[in-house]
Scaffold this motif. Sequence first.
Motif, mmCIF file in Angstrom:
data_model
loop_
_atom_site.group_PDB
_atom_site.id
_atom_site.type_symbol
_atom_site.label_atom_id
_atom_site.label_comp_id
_atom_site.label_asym_id
_atom_site.label_seq_id
_atom_site.Cartn_x
_atom_site.Cartn_y
_atom_site.Cartn_z
ATOM 1 N N THR A 67 0.821 -1.209 0.000
ATOM 2 C CA THR A 67 0.000 0.000 0.000
ATOM 3 C C THR A 67 0.852 1.256 0.000
ATOM 4 O OG1 THR A 67 -1.780 -1.141 1.175
ATOM 5 C CG2 THR A 67 -1.796 1.263 1.243
ATOM 6 N N GLU A 68 1.904 1.253 0.824
ATOM 7 C CA GLU A 68 2.730 2.453 0.928
ATOM 8 C C GLU A 68 3.512 2.723 -0.357
ATOM 9 O OE1 GLU A 68 3.309 2.085 5.790
ATOM 10 O OE2 GLU A 68 5.030 1.794 4.458
ATOM 11 N N THR A 69 3.949 1.662 -1.022
ATOM 12 C CA THR A 69 4.657 1.855 -2.292
ATOM 13 C C THR A 69 3.708 2.356 -3.371
ATOM 14 O OG1 THR A 69 6.212 0.083 -1.710
ATOM 15 C CG2 THR A 69 6.128 0.751 -4.013
ATOM 16 N N GLN A 70 2.489 1.828 -3.394
ATOM 17 C CA GLN A 70 1.503 2.303 -4.366
ATOM 18 C C GLN A 70 1.190 3.784 -4.152
ATOM 19 O OE1 GLN A 70 0.317 1.039 -7.082
ATOM 20 N NE2 GLN A 70 -0.965 2.842 -7.460
ATOM 21 N N ASP A 71 1.054 4.189 -2.878
ATOM 22 C CA ASP A 71 0.838 5.607 -2.572
ATOM 23 C C ASP A 71 2.006 6.457 -3.062
ATOM 24 O OD1 ASP A 71 -1.538 4.935 -1.376
ATOM 25 O OD2 ASP A 71 -0.754 4.984 0.671
ATOM 26 N N PHE A 72 3.225 5.933 -2.918
ATOM 27 C CA PHE A 72 4.412 6.658 -3.375
ATOM 28 C C PHE A 72 4.395 6.815 -4.889
ATOM 29 C CE2 PHE A 72 8.884 6.696 -4.765
ATOM 30 C CZ PHE A 72 9.349 7.807 -4.067
ATOM 31 N N PHE A 73 4.028 5.741 -5.602
ATOM 32 C CA PHE A 73 3.967 5.809 -7.066
ATOM 33 C C PHE A 73 2.953 6.837 -7.546
ATOM 34 C CE2 PHE A 73 5.543 1.166 -7.574
ATOM 35 C CZ PHE A 73 6.850 1.607 -7.502
ATOM 36 N N GLU A 74 1.856 6.972 -6.811
ATOM 37 C CA GLU A 74 0.845 7.950 -7.207
ATOM 38 C C GLU A 74 1.383 9.375 -7.111
ATOM 39 O OE1 GLU A 74 -2.594 7.241 -4.851
ATOM 40 O OE2 GLU A 74 -3.105 5.346 -5.839
ATOM 41 N N LYS A 75 2.267 9.608 -6.153
ATOM 42 C CA LYS A 75 2.854 10.935 -5.988
ATOM 43 C C LYS A 75 4.079 11.138 -6.879
ATOM 44 C CE LYS A 75 1.521 11.035 -1.097
ATOM 45 N NZ LYS A 75 2.026 11.028 0.306
ATOM 46 N N HIS A 76 4.806 10.042 -7.148
ATOM 47 C CA HIS A 76 6.062 10.137 -7.904
ATOM 48 C C HIS A 76 6.084 9.057 -8.993
ATOM 49 C CE1 HIS A 76 7.407 12.771 -4.665
ATOM 50 N NE2 HIS A 76 7.063 11.830 -3.801
ATOM 51 N N ALA B 8 15.848 10.179 -5.201
ATOM 52 C CA ALA B 8 14.703 9.268 -5.240
ATOM 53 C C ALA B 8 14.651 8.409 -3.980
ATOM 54 C CB ALA B 8 14.781 8.378 -6.484
ATOM 55 N N ALA B 9 15.806 7.896 -3.547
ATOM 56 C CA ALA B 9 15.839 7.063 -2.354
ATOM 57 C C ALA B 9 15.477 7.856 -1.106
ATOM 58 C CB ALA B 9 17.214 6.426 -2.197
ATOM 59 N N ARG B 10 15.968 9.101 -1.021
ATOM 60 C CA ARG B 10 15.627 9.931 0.135
ATOM 61 C C ARG B 10 14.132 10.204 0.182
ATOM 62 N NH1 ARG B 10 20.431 12.807 -1.168
ATOM 63 N NH2 ARG B 10 19.257 14.544 -2.045
ATOM 64 N N MET B 11 13.531 10.432 -0.974
ATOM 65 C CA MET B 11 12.089 10.685 -1.023
ATOM 66 C C MET B 11 11.310 9.445 -0.586
ATOM 67 S SD MET B 11 12.018 12.829 -4.607
ATOM 68 C CE MET B 11 10.234 12.876 -4.747
ATOM 69 N N PHE B 12 11.794 8.268 -0.967
ATOM 70 C CA PHE B 12 11.089 7.047 -0.588
ATOM 71 C C PHE B 12 11.217 6.788 0.914
ATOM 72 C CE2 PHE B 12 10.551 2.303 -0.593
ATOM 73 C CZ PHE B 12 9.222 2.314 -1.008
ATOM 74 N N VAL B 13 12.409 7.027 1.478
ATOM 75 C CA VAL B 13 12.589 6.880 2.932
ATOM 76 C C VAL B 13 11.655 7.818 3.669
ATOM 77 C CG1 VAL B 13 14.181 7.301 4.845
ATOM 78 C CG2 VAL B 13 14.957 6.030 2.846
ATOM 79 N N ASP B 14 11.617 9.072 3.255
ATOM 80 C CA ASP B 14 10.731 10.044 3.911
ATOM 81 C C ASP B 14 9.279 9.603 3.825
ATOM 82 O OD1 ASP B 14 12.913 11.605 4.526
ATOM 83 O OD2 ASP B 14 12.650 12.979 2.825
ATOM 84 N N HIS B 15 8.892 9.071 2.680
ATOM 85 C CA HIS B 15 7.512 8.618 2.503
ATOM 86 C C HIS B 15 7.178 7.470 3.453
ATOM 87 C CE1 HIS B 15 3.780 7.438 0.508
ATOM 88 N NE2 HIS B 15 4.260 6.197 0.491
#
Length: 299
Positions: free
Chosen positions: A110-119, A283-290
């Motif tokens: 779920t969290e990765t899908q939410d990330f893809f929607e934003k990025h 990109a990795a920093r954004m994913f960690v923050d998410h």
Amino acid sequence: MRLDPTSLRLFVRVAETGTITGAAEAEYIATSAVSKRLSELEAHFSTPLLKRNNRGVELTPAGNALLNLSRGVLHNLEDLELQMREYSSGNRGIVRVFANMSAITQYLPTETQDFFEKHPDIGVQLEEKVSPIITREVMSNNADIGVCARLPHGYDLVEFPYHVDDLVLVTPLNHPLADREAIDFRECLDYPHVGLHTSSAINLELLRAASLANRPLRLRIQVTSYDALCMMVQAGLGVGVVPRGAIRQYVGGLNVRVLSIRDAWARRRLSIYVHDPERLSMAARMFVDHLIESAASSG
């Protein structure tokens, strides 16, 4: 000599293959050329990097240090090249994530899908590993981010809090413990267990808890997934310990009972690990923050 990626790449290949000949064959280059590059590296650093013997080569302590550093440098160069190329195709970054089964089955989809929607222009390469291996691979720069159980690891990693895992006991419907709502873990040590694979964080935690209780953990069978564990329990092969959230998708169609475990360790913490936040790609920093924000908002 000036350091260059080719020399570092050849050194890493020699370390991985264990022989200069094997590295030369893998890189389609003359053995003498590889040997010359290695000698130049040793001369540049004024220290031996390899011990040569009849079977091949072994890394010295300095060689081991250079291996880890070289992997990081080469990964950063590959990431730089890839990300700059990906701008033209719309895919602006790749994040390599190693995660344990618990994080993958409960939170990351779920969290990765939410990330893809934003990025939508960032890709995530997700691989399942057991917790002890995850921290080692993050330290070796083979993964940008590790998500796993919080365990002693001995590596110089930066840790961020993630979710809390509520471990529960699963029993067959006709089991002597099936009418209980909650138990102390030592109470289930009288019965055979269906366990996860040997290196899993849950298996290590159960062995530690059994040892503290001065009781053996009777593993009748070990499996590699939560659904397989639940099916083995339903078949009457034993009881098993799994995260509560991970079994929701399995228990609905299975005839098993789920009991809370009162021991403090049954509420284990999952963590996010990175080697050096300052060296992560954007990109990795954004994913960690998410991931951190998602875990915090879920309570």
